[in-house]
Design a protein around this motif. Structure first.
Motif, PDB file in Angstrom:
ATOM      1  N   ILE A   1       0.842  -1.200   0.000  1.00 36.66           N
ATOM      2  CA  ILE A   1       0.000   0.000   0.000  1.00 36.66           C
ATOM      3  C   ILE A   1       0.876   1.248   0.000  1.00 36.66           C
ATOM      4  O   ILE A   1       0.638   2.212  -0.750  1.00 36.66           O
ATOM      5  CB  ILE A   1      -0.959  -0.011   1.207  1.00 36.66           C
ATOM      6  N   LEU A   2       1.894   1.234   0.882  1.00 36.47           N
ATOM      7  CA  LEU A   2       2.806   2.379   0.924  1.00 36.47           C
ATOM      8  C   LEU A   2       3.520   2.560  -0.412  1.00 36.47           C
ATOM      9  O   LEU A   2       3.730   3.697  -0.880  1.00 36.47           O
ATOM     10  CB  LEU A   2       3.836   2.194   2.048  1.00 36.47           C
TER      11      LEU A   2
ATOM     12  N   ASP B   1       4.507   5.454  -5.424  1.00 34.13           N
ATOM     13  CA  ASP B   1       4.611   5.400  -6.887  1.00 34.13           C
ATOM     14  C   ASP B   1       3.540   6.233  -7.586  1.00 34.13           C
ATOM     15  O   ASP B   1       3.517   6.327  -8.827  1.00 34.13           O
ATOM     16  CB  ASP B   1       4.514   3.942  -7.353  1.00 34.13           C
ATOM     17  N   GLY B   2       2.596   6.857  -6.833  1.00 34.02           N
ATOM     18  CA  GLY B   2       1.558   7.695  -7.424  1.00 34.02           C
ATOM     19  C   GLY B   2       0.368   6.936  -7.934  1.00 34.02           C
ATOM     20  O   GLY B   2      -0.501   7.529  -8.611  1.00 34.02           O
TER      21      GLY B   2
ATOM     22  N   GLU C   1      -1.909  11.947  -6.752  1.00 32.22           N
ATOM     23  CA  GLU C   1      -0.813  12.855  -6.450  1.00 32.22           C
ATOM     24  C   GLU C   1      -0.720  13.098  -4.941  1.00 32.22           C
ATOM     25  O   GLU C   1      -1.736  13.234  -4.254  1.00 32.22           O
ATOM     26  CB  GLU C   1      -1.040  14.206  -7.151  1.00 32.22           C
ATOM     27  N   ILE C   2       0.534  13.135  -4.430  1.00 32.87           N
ATOM     28  CA  ILE C   2       0.783  13.460  -3.023  1.00 32.87           C
ATOM     29  C   ILE C   2       1.834  14.555  -2.969  1.00 32.87           C
ATOM     30  O   ILE C   2       2.648  14.707  -3.891  1.00 32.87           O
ATOM     31  CB  ILE C   2       1.252  12.231  -2.219  1.00 32.87           C
TER      32      ILE C   2
ATOM     33  N   GLN D   1       7.730  12.290   1.902  1.00 29.95           N
ATOM     34  CA  GLN D   1       8.822  12.058   2.855  1.00 29.95           C
ATOM     35  C   GLN D   1       8.356  11.216   4.044  1.00 29.95           C
ATOM     36  O   GLN D   1       9.050  10.301   4.490  1.00 29.95           O
ATOM     37  CB  GLN D   1       9.355  13.414   3.348  1.00 29.95           C
ATOM     38  N   PHE D   2       7.168  11.559   4.574  1.00 26.17           N
ATOM     39  CA  PHE D   2       6.636  10.777   5.701  1.00 26.17           C
ATOM     40  C   PHE D   2       6.352   9.332   5.286  1.00 26.17           C
ATOM     41  O   PHE D   2       6.646   8.386   6.024  1.00 26.17           O
ATOM     42  CB  PHE D   2       5.363  11.424   6.245  1.00 26.17           C
ATOM     43  N   LEU D   3       5.780   9.186   4.100  1.00 28.58           N
ATOM     44  CA  LEU D   3       5.479   7.830   3.618  1.00 28.58           C
ATOM     45  C   LEU D   3       6.756   7.028   3.380  1.00 28.58           C
ATOM     46  O   LEU D   3       6.797   5.821   3.631  1.00 28.58           O
ATOM     47  CB  LEU D   3       4.644   7.908   2.336  1.00 28.58           C
TER      48      LEU D   3
END
Length: 552
Positions: free
Chosen positions: A337-338, A343-344, A348-349, A355-357
């Motif tokens: 999941i992460l 990978d998008g 979009e993030i 960075q947190f992920l």
């Protein structure tokens, strides 16, 4: 008538002949007795002469009228005469003063002579000699004097004799004191020996008490025969003294439970042996066998009950296995999941979210590695670690193992290189996945604990031993001397290592060691604190299949 007269005359003649024979026999007997007395007298005389001549002073034997009957050699030497010259002579001729001699004889006859008298005698040459004289009467059975015994001594003889006696007495007193001291010393020795014996018996009793109350079983063999067995050992094997004592190891094969021990010992020939055996369905013993004495003919066998420890260890392993399996599935789901977010694939993030992920992904990855390590440890302890044993090229394994780790090293600015022999190499029979894991664990440690410098991987092949030796050398923090013995222990991490790299389980080298040893190899290292480490492990070559590889 004539005939009767003739017969009477014959009888008278015969009677006369008988009387004559009796007289002849009586005469012969008397003659034999006389000769016997003469021999006895000669013997007695000879014995008397021997006794007289053995005396250390001058002695002369006279009749009651003072006629010389006998004298010893000392007396003859004193006066200078032969015995034949003085026999039957009156002893007065040896005295120089005849008037004094007459008075002396009167004293002797009246028994008024002192214990010793100073007299002057003269020898054959007319020389005068001063002596001390003693005279003793010799009585007949009826009480009359029969003989006199004259003893002549030098004037100072008694003083010398007394001095000699005193010296002897002193020596005897000294000997008595020495004997008393020797007796005291011997008494002390005996007391010490008794005390030592008492202490030895006390120590023996203590030792036997300890042996008999040990929770561990103990069997001692002397010259290959069982001399001692304690109650715990008898209880383990459900055996009696008659089953064990006085028997050799081979004689134990006939016993239902002891044969397991006998088979284990007979299979090994080492001064020290430690193995685990199962007695029945439940009891598990750790057996330590130690050989000692001249020619290793004596043996100590120590039996430690590890049934409970084995049960607890098995329960712990099962728990770890179950827990790890239960964690693996959700952790894998979280990982994917992460990964999709990073990978998008989920849209979009922002950069901050990314960075947190990413940090969450890396932490999750560490958790997965920990779970995998725990599962590997569980498999090792259950003895089911190696599964896919196949022939492989050592170079292929090295190249596959260093892939990701080479990138990690280069990102830290480390020089990373590897070297393979240029000659043709045989293949190895291994579980490829596990050997790669062992090599990666060692290399990963080198990368993690090396801040600057280089990491070199070298592969050597030794034809005489038919084995490969792989080296992983770094210029890292090294291993302190007081931590070297524990470096392959489960969950162990040194203080400097935890300060340098906080992440880590302490299982990497433990897993690597068990993988290498399961393949019949050995693992060891050289290290100096602050100057780096070199880890080595060997693997046996499988056959003569040869592939050519170039050094890089």
């Amino acid at each position: 008538m004539f005939k009767i007269i003739k017969t009477k005359k014959i009888e008278e003649i015969e009677k006369s002949l008988l009387e004559a024979n009796e007289k002849i026999e009586k005469f012969q007997n008397e003659q034999a007795d006389t000769e016997k007395r003469i021999r006895v007298d000669k013997t007695e005389k000879t014995n008397s002469e021997k006794i007289l001549n053995s005396l250390p002073f001058s002695v002369c034997l006279t009749s009651k009228e003072f006629s010389i009957l006998n004298a010893n050699k000392k007396f003859l030497e004193l006066i200078g005469y032969e015995i034949t010259e003085i026999l039957s002579e009156n002893i007065s001729f040896v005295f120089s003063d005849q008037t004094a001699t007459s008075n002396l004889f009167t004293k002797i006859k009246s028994k008024k002579i002192e214990d010793k008298e100073g007299v002057v005698i003269k020898n054959k040459k007319g020389q005068t000699i001063l002596t001390s004289m003693m005279a003793y009467p010799i009585f007949e059975k009826i009480g009359d004097v029969n003989n006199y015994l004259f003893i002549f001594l030098p004037p100072d003889y008694l003083e010398i004799f007394d001095s000699s006696i005193q010296k002897k007495l002193h020596e005897l007193e000294q000997d008595r004191e020495n004997l008393a001291q020797a007796k005291m010393a011997l008494t002390n020795i005996l007391e010490d020996a008794d005390e030592d014996r008492r202490k030895a018996e006390l120590e023996r009793d203590k030792t036997l008490s300890i042996i008999n109350n040990l929770a561990d079983g103990l069997i001692i063999l002397e010259n290959s025969f069982i001399a001692l067995v304690n109650p715990a050992a008898k209880n383990f094997f459900q055996a009696t003294n008659e089953d064990i004592l006085g028997k050799s190891i081979s004689q134990l094969n006939s016993h239902a439970t002891l044969k397991v021990l006998a088979e284990m010992i007979n299979q090994e020939n080492s001064p020290f042996l430690r193995k685990k055996i199962l007695i029945g369905d439940i009891l598990k013993l750790e057996v330590s066998v130690i050989l000692f004495g001249v020619g290793n003919k004596n043996t100590i066998i120590i039996l430690h009950d590890i049934t409970r420890e084995s049960f607890v260890e098995r329960m712990k392993t099962e728990f770890v296995t179950i827990a790890a399996h239960q964690l693996r599935t959700p952790l894998s789901a979280v990982k994917w999941i992460l990964k999709m977010f990073l990978d998008g694939d989920m849209g979009e993030i922002t950069e901050t979210q990314s960075q947190f992920l990413q940090k969450t992904y890396e932490s999750n990855e560490r958790m997965i590695n920990l779970v995998n390590d725990l599962l590997n440890v569980a498999k090792i302890e259950e003895g089911r670690f190696l599964q896919k044993m196949q022939k492989h090229d050592i170079a292929d394994i090295i190249l596959e193992a260093i892939g990701v780790l080479k990138e990690m090293a280069e990102k830290k600015g480390l020089v990373f290189s590897y070297f393979l022999p240029s000659k043709k190499l045989p293949k190895i029979l291994v579980d490829k996945e596990k050997i790669i894991l062992a090599l990666q664990n060692i290399i990963e440690n080198s990368v993690s604990y090396t801040k600057s410098g280089r990491i070199d991987i070298v592969v050597d092949y030794f034809s005489p031993k038919k084995e490969f030796v792989i080296q992983v050398k770094d210029t890292g923090i090294g291993i302190p001397k007081n931590q070297k013995e524990r470096i392959f222990s489960k969950f162990f991490r040194g203080l400097i290592a935890t300060e340098t790299e906080t992440d880590g389980t302490g299982l990497g080298l433990f897993i690597a060691k068990n993988i290498v040893e399961a393949h019949g190899g050995k693992i060891w290292f050289d290290s100096e604190e602050g100057r780096g480490s070199t880890f080595y492990f060997s693997l046996p070559a499988h056959d003569n299949d040869i592939d050519s590889k170039n050094s890089k």
